[in-house]
Structure formats: structure tokens, C-alpha cells
Scaffold this active site. Structure first.
Site, mmCIF file in Angstrom:
data_model
loop_
_atom_site.group_PDB
_atom_site.id
_atom_site.type_symbol
_atom_site.label_atom_id
_atom_site.label_comp_id
_atom_site.label_asym_id
_atom_site.label_seq_id
_atom_site.Cartn_x
_atom_site.Cartn_y
_atom_site.Cartn_z
ATOM 1 C CG HIS A 1 -2.135 0.878 1.039
ATOM 2 N ND1 HIS A 1 -2.070 2.252 1.054
ATOM 3 C CD2 HIS A 1 -3.445 0.555 0.830
ATOM 4 C CE1 HIS A 1 -3.285 2.753 0.874
ATOM 5 N NE2 HIS A 1 -4.140 1.735 0.720
ATOM 6 C CB CYS B 1 -4.331 -5.815 5.937
ATOM 7 S SG CYS B 1 -5.585 -6.992 5.397
#
EC number: 2.-.-.-
Length: 307
Positions: free
Chosen positions: A272, A283
Site C-alpha cells: 500500500h 492488514c
């Protein structure tokens, strides 16, 4: 936390060495004269005394082999088609949550030797589920956390309950050793949420792959304890991953029943752009090098996340 896939549907032999008793034979010495029938008897010489020195250590005594440790063997046949399947979507109340989440697994993984292996919540009872040999979303190669002669206790995918109805923690179950194939796994992943580090630990030492990452916020924390890599895949529809793999774990959110329209809330390692501090739905967000390294690990690799 990415949406989970939404369709479809894993005893180090304890030998106790037997001590072999050593029997020490001590022979005494005696003397005698043999005379011919026609010979005159002669006096026998005075016997020479024999000195026997006692051993400094007692003679070992043979020890019988102890009974095998663990539950008795079970060779019964079961109708696997009548049992619910253990997979990421499963909710099986009769399977126990991991009772020892901080301990390391044994270094072995197993898969069903046939089409599936019966799963027991208690080796003295009947099976409550079946672990398939293959499943499209993985979770069929599972780490052993306890091995006996006839049984292994393993981590499993799925949940005992959703967070709104009970304990959603990491599932465990018992498999018969006769139903599975064993393999070694030589690495594990260790994640420290407080130190913000991730290490891959193997026989050659520890490899640090991250010194910072994104993790869950207070309301949707990253689950702690031991789990394992369920599956690894690229999901092009998840634009935030920039095409890097998602490494899905066997454990799900401790607070979310589902996520993104699905009825599961799987924890995963993934890429990310925003990946530092408490920022996610549970996560663990990583940079490209770290996620690529984790994606190289085999299915069933144990993962330990500590606070």
C-alpha cells in the site's frame, strides 16, 4: 484489509529410546587335578585365591519400553461427504480456538493424503469436519503445533464464530497421522507490532525485511498470535496493491464479521502507498521488497504476530 475471495472453499513421532541393559558376567576360577585310574594319587597344589574387584558403577537394569505418549490410534472409517469442509468461509463452532497462541509450531506441515482428512475437535470423539486436499483459496497445507504417535494438532482456516457471536480467533483441530502427508517447513515469520519489525527466521538465522509497516487501528486491530500463510495471489482489481501479491493469513479480524461485502474478514500482508503506523483495517501494509519476499514463502509457513 482486502476483501477475501468470495467463492469456493490443511505426532513429531515421539519415540522414546529404550535403554538396553548390559549384563555383566563374572566367571569364577576353580582348579582340579585329573588322575589316571592306575596312577598313584598326588597332593593337589594349594589353590591360588582369586581377587574380584567390584565395579565402580552398578550394573544397568533393562527398562521396558514405555507406552506411546498421546491419544490412542483410531482406524475407523468415516463418511467425509457428510462433514462440513474446513475453509476460509467456514464457521464451525465445535472446533477449538488455539489454546497456546504464543508458542512456535513444530517445523512441520501436513496435507491430506487422500481427497480429504477428517478433522477432530477431540481425538477421543468423532470427526466434526473435513480438511480438503485441494481448495481454490488455499488453506489446505497446515502447520503442526503438536505431534503424537497417532495424531497431530494443527492450525486451520475458518472460524469458530464471528466476532459478533463469539470468539473469532485462530482455529485448531486434530488429524490422524495416517490421513496426512508430512513435510518440513524451515522458516517462520515473526511480526512485532510494538517494534514495527518483521523477520523471516530460518535455520541460518533471522532476515529482517521490514522496520516499519502499516497495521490496524484501535477499532480494527491486527490480530495477534500464531497463524499461517493460507494463500498468495495477485488481485488486479485491488488497485491499492499496485499489482503486488497479497499474502493471505489463516486468521481473521477480531472485530469484523465481514469486509468489503464479503462474509469473511481475512488478515493479509499487502502493498500500500500508505504504510506506516496504525492505519489499516487489520492488514499489514508493506513496501514492494517486503511483500515480494513474503510471497516467496510456501503455503503453511507459520506466522507469529506479537503486540
Amino acid at each position: 484489509m482486502p476483501p477475501s475471495p468470495n467463492t469456493g472453499r490443511t505426532s513429531s513421532r515421539s519415540w522414546i529410546a529404550v535403554a538396553i541393559g548390559v549384563v555383566v558376567l563374572v566367571a569364577g576360577f576353580t582348579g582340579a587335578w585329573l588322575l589316571r585310574p592306575d596312577a598313584a594319587p598326588v597332593a593337589a597344589p594349594a589353590p591360588t585365591p582369586t581377587v574380584v574387584t567390584p565395579s565402580a558403577t552398578p550394573t544397568p537394569v533393562a527398562t521396558p519400553a514405555p507406552a506411546p505418549v498421546g491419544f490412542a490410534a483410531n482406524t475407523a472409517s468415516y463418511d467425509l461427504g457428510a462433514l462440513p469442509q474446513v475453509d476460509v468461509f467456514a464457521v464451525i463452532p465445535s472446533l477449538p480456538v488455539d489454546p497456546d497462541p504464543a508458542s512456535a509450531p513444530t517445523g512441520e506441515v501436513v496435507t491430506a493424503a487422500g481427497a480429504g482428512a477428517p478433522v477432530f475437535s477431540d481425538p477421543t470423539g468423532d470427526p466434526v469436519a473435513v480438511l480438503p486436499a485441494e481448495y481454490v483459496y488455499g488453506g489446505t497445507t497446515v502447520p503442526v503445533v503438536e505431534r503424537q504417535e497417532h495424531w497431530v494438532r494443527v492450525l486451520l482456516t475458518g472460524r469458530q464464530a464471528t466476532p459478533s457471536t463469539g470468539n473469532p480467533g485462530q482455529l485448531t483441530g486434530w488429524l490422524r497421522a495416517q490421513d496426512v502427508t508430512f513435510a518440513a517447513v524451515d522458516a517462520r515469520v515473526e511480526v512485532s507490532l510494538s517494534a514495527r519489525t518483521i523477520d523471516i527466521v530460518g535455520p541460518g538465522g533471522s532476515e529482517r525485511i521490514a522496520t516499519d509497516f502499516g497495521s490496524g487501528v484501535e477499532g480494527t486491530p491486527t490480530p495477534t498470535g500464531r497463524s499461517f500463510i493460507m494463500t498468495t495471489r495477485v488481485e488486479p482489481s485491488f488497485g491499492y496493491t499496485r499489482g503486488y501479491p497479497l499474502v493471505y493469513l489463516s486468521v481473521q479480524s477480531p472485530t469484523l464479521d465481514g469486509f468489503g461485502g464479503a462474509d469473511v474478514a481475512i488478515t493479509a500482508f499487502h502493498y500500500h502507498d500508505a504504510r506506516s503506523g496504525a492505519i489499516s483495517n487489520g492488514c499489514i501494509r508493506l513496501d514492494p521488497a517486503a511483500i515480494q519476499r513474503l510471497s516467496e514463502l510456501p503455503m503453511g509457513t507459520p506466522v507469529l504476530i506479537t503486540p
